[in-house]
Structures are given as structure tokens and as C-alpha cells.
Design a protein around this motif. Structure first.
Motif, PDB file in Angstrom:
ATOM      1  N   LEU A 152       2.329  -6.619  -3.167  1.00  0.00           N
ATOM      2  CA  LEU A 152       3.389  -6.444  -2.168  1.00  0.00           C
ATOM      3  C   LEU A 152       4.340  -7.641  -2.154  1.00  0.00           C
ATOM      4  O   LEU A 152       5.562  -7.476  -2.035  1.00  0.00           O
ATOM      5  CB  LEU A 152       2.782  -6.230  -0.779  1.00  0.00           C
ATOM      6  CG  LEU A 152       2.071  -4.895  -0.566  1.00  0.00           C
ATOM      7  CD1 LEU A 152       1.371  -4.870   0.794  1.00  0.00           C
ATOM      8  CD2 LEU A 152       3.046  -3.737  -0.683  1.00  0.00           C
ATOM      9  N   ARG A 153       3.790  -8.844  -2.292  1.00  0.00           N
ATOM     10  CA  ARG A 153       4.631 -10.041  -2.364  1.00  0.00           C
ATOM     11  C   ARG A 153       5.545 -10.003  -3.582  1.00  0.00           C
ATOM     12  O   ARG A 153       6.725 -10.350  -3.508  1.00  0.00           O
ATOM     13  CB  ARG A 153       3.766 -11.298  -2.414  1.00  0.00           C
ATOM     14  CG  ARG A 153       3.650 -11.960  -1.077  1.00  0.00           C
ATOM     15  CD  ARG A 153       2.964 -13.315  -1.172  1.00  0.00           C
ATOM     16  NE  ARG A 153       1.727 -13.175  -0.415  1.00  0.00           N
ATOM     17  CZ  ARG A 153       0.508 -13.269  -0.905  1.00  0.00           C
ATOM     18  NH1 ARG A 153       0.318 -13.566  -2.158  1.00  0.00           N
ATOM     19  NH2 ARG A 153      -0.538 -13.094  -0.150  1.00  0.00           N
ATOM     20  N   ALA A 154       5.003  -9.578  -4.708  1.00  0.00           N
ATOM     21  CA  ALA A 154       5.804  -9.501  -5.937  1.00  0.00           C
ATOM     22  C   ALA A 154       6.943  -8.503  -5.764  1.00  0.00           C
ATOM     23  O   ALA A 154       8.079  -8.771  -6.188  1.00  0.00           O
ATOM     24  CB  ALA A 154       4.916  -9.106  -7.115  1.00  0.00           C
ATOM     25  N   ILE A 155       6.667  -7.387  -5.129  1.00  0.00           N
ATOM     26  CA  ILE A 155       7.718  -6.389  -4.887  1.00  0.00           C
ATOM     27  C   ILE A 155       8.774  -6.961  -3.946  1.00  0.00           C
ATOM     28  O   ILE A 155       9.983  -6.788  -4.171  1.00  0.00           O
ATOM     29  CB  ILE A 155       7.104  -5.088  -4.317  1.00  0.00           C
ATOM     30  CG1 ILE A 155       6.260  -4.391  -5.393  1.00  0.00           C
ATOM     31  CG2 ILE A 155       8.190  -4.154  -3.800  1.00  0.00           C
ATOM     32  CD1 ILE A 155       5.418  -3.240  -4.866  1.00  0.00           C
ATOM     33  N   ALA A 156       8.332  -7.664  -2.913  1.00  0.00           N
ATOM     34  CA  ALA A 156       9.280  -8.252  -1.954  1.00  0.00           C
ATOM     35  C   ALA A 156      10.174  -9.289  -2.632  1.00  0.00           C
ATOM     36  O   ALA A 156      11.397  -9.297  -2.431  1.00  0.00           O
ATOM     37  CB  ALA A 156       8.511  -8.884  -0.794  1.00  0.00           C
ATOM     38  N   PHE A 157       9.586 -10.165  -3.440  1.00  0.00           N
ATOM     39  CA  PHE A 157      10.382 -11.177  -4.134  1.00  0.00           C
ATOM     40  C   PHE A 157      11.363 -10.530  -5.110  1.00  0.00           C
ATOM     41  O   PHE A 157      12.517 -10.944  -5.214  1.00  0.00           O
ATOM     42  CB  PHE A 157       9.495 -12.179  -4.867  1.00  0.00           C
ATOM     43  CG  PHE A 157       8.762 -13.111  -3.941  1.00  0.00           C
ATOM     44  CD1 PHE A 157       9.404 -13.737  -2.886  1.00  0.00           C
ATOM     45  CD2 PHE A 157       7.417 -13.369  -4.146  1.00  0.00           C
ATOM     46  CE1 PHE A 157       8.726 -14.600  -2.035  1.00  0.00           C
ATOM     47  CE2 PHE A 157       6.726 -14.228  -3.306  1.00  0.00           C
ATOM     48  CZ  PHE A 157       7.380 -14.846  -2.244  1.00  0.00           C
ATOM     49  N   SER A 158      10.914  -9.528  -5.811  1.00  0.00           N
ATOM     50  CA  SER A 158      11.790  -8.830  -6.755  1.00  0.00           C
ATOM     51  C   SER A 158      12.955  -8.178  -6.017  1.00  0.00           C
ATOM     52  O   SER A 158      14.108  -8.233  -6.471  1.00  0.00           O
ATOM     53  CB  SER A 158      10.990  -7.783  -7.524  1.00  0.00           C
ATOM     54  OG  SER A 158      11.823  -7.048  -8.370  1.00  0.00           O
ATOM     55  N   THR A 159      12.658  -7.583  -4.879  1.00  0.00           N
ATOM     56  CA  THR A 159      13.704  -6.949  -4.081  1.00  0.00           C
ATOM     57  C   THR A 159      14.693  -7.988  -3.562  1.00  0.00           C
ATOM     58  O   THR A 159      15.913  -7.761  -3.581  1.00  0.00           O
ATOM     59  CB  THR A 159      13.078  -6.176  -2.902  1.00  0.00           C
ATOM     60  OG1 THR A 159      12.144  -5.235  -3.415  1.00  0.00           O
ATOM     61  CG2 THR A 159      14.135  -5.446  -2.094  1.00  0.00           C
ATOM     62  N   MET A 160      14.179  -9.134  -3.116  1.00  0.00           N
ATOM     63  CA  MET A 160      15.071 -10.201  -2.634  1.00  0.00           C
ATOM     64  C   MET A 160      15.987 -10.692  -3.747  1.00  0.00           C
ATOM     65  O   MET A 160      17.184 -10.925  -3.534  1.00  0.00           O
ATOM     66  CB  MET A 160      14.254 -11.373  -2.074  1.00  0.00           C
ATOM     67  CG  MET A 160      13.606 -11.066  -0.751  1.00  0.00           C
ATOM     68  SD  MET A 160      12.832 -12.457   0.127  1.00  0.00           S
ATOM     69  CE  MET A 160      12.163 -13.458  -1.134  1.00  0.00           C
ATOM     70  N   VAL A 161      15.469 -10.840  -4.944  1.00  0.00           N
ATOM     71  CA  VAL A 161      16.282 -11.289  -6.073  1.00  0.00           C
ATOM     72  C   VAL A 161      17.354 -10.248  -6.383  1.00  0.00           C
ATOM     73  O   VAL A 161      18.530 -10.589  -6.597  1.00  0.00           O
ATOM     74  CB  VAL A 161      15.397 -11.569  -7.309  1.00  0.00           C
ATOM     75  CG1 VAL A 161      16.254 -11.748  -8.560  1.00  0.00           C
ATOM     76  CG2 VAL A 161      14.525 -12.788  -7.070  1.00  0.00           C
TER      77      VAL A 161
END
Length: 76
Positions: free
Chosen positions: A56-65
Motif C-alpha cells: 500500500l505504501r508503494a502504491i501511495a508513493f507511486s501515485t504521489m510521484v
């Protein structure tokens, strides 16, 4: 009982044999093994929770980028 072929000694011997068998089975399935299994299952569950959080963190960071690249037109 003797007339029918059931000697008292045979019954006592059979009971002793059964008691030994039951005792051996209890020792074979000791309490340490199920407790260890329970510990391993708990560890697996904890690791699965950690993996889900990391995903979930990886998805959130990817979305933020992705959002930052679109909003500020900066390649990241």
C-alpha cells in the motif's frame, strides 16, 4: 470368565498395554509441537500484514510521484 476363556491376567495385561499405547500417543503429540505451529502461523500472519502495508505504501508513493509529475510538470 475362565470358563469362557477370559483369564483375569489377560484382561489386566490388555489394560496395561492400552494404557502404554495411550501414553505413547500423548507423548508423540507433545504440546511443544502445536505451540510451535501456532507461533509460526502467527509469524506468517504478521509478515502478511507487513507485506500488505508495504504494498500500500508503494502504491501511495507511486501515485504521489505521478501526481507531482502532472501538476508540476517535473520528471521524477
Amino acid at each position: 470368565m475362565r470358563e469362557l476363556g477370559y483369564a483375569t491376567a489377560n484382561i489386566v495385561e490388555k489394560r496395561k498395554t492400552m494404557a502404554k499405547t495411550i501414553k505413547a500417543r500423548k507423548q508423540a503429540t507433545s504440546l511443544d509441537e502445536p505451540f510451535e505451529t501456532l507461533q509460526l502461523k502467527n509469524r506468517i500472519a504478521e509478515l502478511e500484514r507487513q507485506l500488505k502495508d508495504a504494498e500500500l505504501r508503494a502504491i501511495a508513493f507511486s501515485t504521489m510521484v505521478d501526481i507531482a509529475e502532472k501538476e508540476f510538470k517535473i520528471p521524477i
